[in-house]
Design a protein around this motif. Structure first.
Motif, short mmCIF file in Angstrom:
data_model
loop_
_atom_site.label_atom_id
_atom_site.label_comp_id
_atom_site.label_asym_id
_atom_site.label_seq_id
_atom_site.Cartn_x
_atom_site.Cartn_y
_atom_site.Cartn_z
N VAL A 183 -4.67 6.66 1.61
CA VAL A 183 -3.45 6.09 1.04
C VAL A 183 -3.51 6.32 -0.46
CG1 VAL A 183 -2.11 3.97 0.72
CG2 VAL A 183 -3.40 4.30 2.83
N ARG A 184 -2.44 6.89 -1.03
CA ARG A 184 -2.40 7.14 -2.47
C ARG A 184 -1.56 6.03 -3.12
NH1 ARG A 184 -3.43 11.71 -5.43
NH2 ARG A 184 -3.55 12.95 -3.55
N ILE A 185 -2.18 5.28 -4.03
CA ILE A 185 -1.49 4.18 -4.69
C ILE A 185 -1.85 4.12 -6.17
CG2 ILE A 185 -1.02 2.60 -2.79
CD1 ILE A 185 -3.65 1.30 -3.22
N LYS A 186 -0.98 3.47 -6.93
CA LYS A 186 -1.19 3.28 -8.37
C LYS A 186 -1.76 1.88 -8.58
CE LYS A 186 1.92 5.03 -11.11
NZ LYS A 186 3.13 5.18 -11.95
N LEU A 187 -2.96 1.81 -9.18
CA LEU A 187 -3.69 0.55 -9.30
C LEU A 187 -4.14 0.30 -10.73
CD1 LEU A 187 -6.20 1.21 -6.43
CD2 LEU A 187 -4.31 -0.34 -6.30
N THR A 188 -4.35 -0.97 -11.05
CA THR A 188 -5.03 -1.32 -12.29
C THR A 188 -6.53 -1.35 -12.00
OG1 THR A 188 -4.85 -3.67 -11.80
CG2 THR A 188 -3.15 -2.72 -13.20
N ALA A 189 -7.33 -1.38 -13.06
CA ALA A 189 -8.78 -1.44 -12.89
C ALA A 189 -9.19 -2.73 -12.16
CB ALA A 189 -9.46 -1.36 -14.25
N LYS A 190 -8.48 -3.82 -12.45
CA LYS A 190 -8.76 -5.10 -11.79
C LYS A 190 -8.49 -5.02 -10.29
CE LYS A 190 -9.06 -9.79 -12.29
NZ LYS A 190 -9.87 -10.60 -13.14
#
Length: 87
Positions: A60-67
């Motif tokens: 799954v390709r998603i945009k995430l923050t480091a947290k």
């Protein structure tokens, strides 16, 4: 493309930067004075990641923050993505 985390919903925030003028008292001046405040944007630490979900046997390709990446490492990919409503 929006700067929003898929899991936590973190997005760009607006803040202010204080402009000061004058010489500090300990350097022999009469002190620093605030002359104005300027708006600025604070962006989240976003990264696009390809995460393998073993329960679905796919990536799954998603945009995430480091947290959010730390949350996935702690709780597992499937549980975190299911709670966020992505899968």
């Amino acid at each position: 493309m929006a700067k929003v985390c898929s899991i936590r919903g973190s997005k760009v925030r607006v803040g202010r930067k204080i402009h000061r003028s004058g010489l500090a008292k300990k350097k022999g001046g009469i002190g620093r004075h605030v002359t104005k405040t300027v708006k600025r944007k604070v962006s989240p630490n976003l990264q696009t990641k390809r995460i393998f979900v073993p329960e679905l046997d796919r990536y799954v390709r998603i945009k995430l923050t480091a947290k959010a990446i730390k949350t996935i490492n702690k709780n597992g990919a499937y549980v975190t993505l299911k709670k966020a409503g992505i899968i």
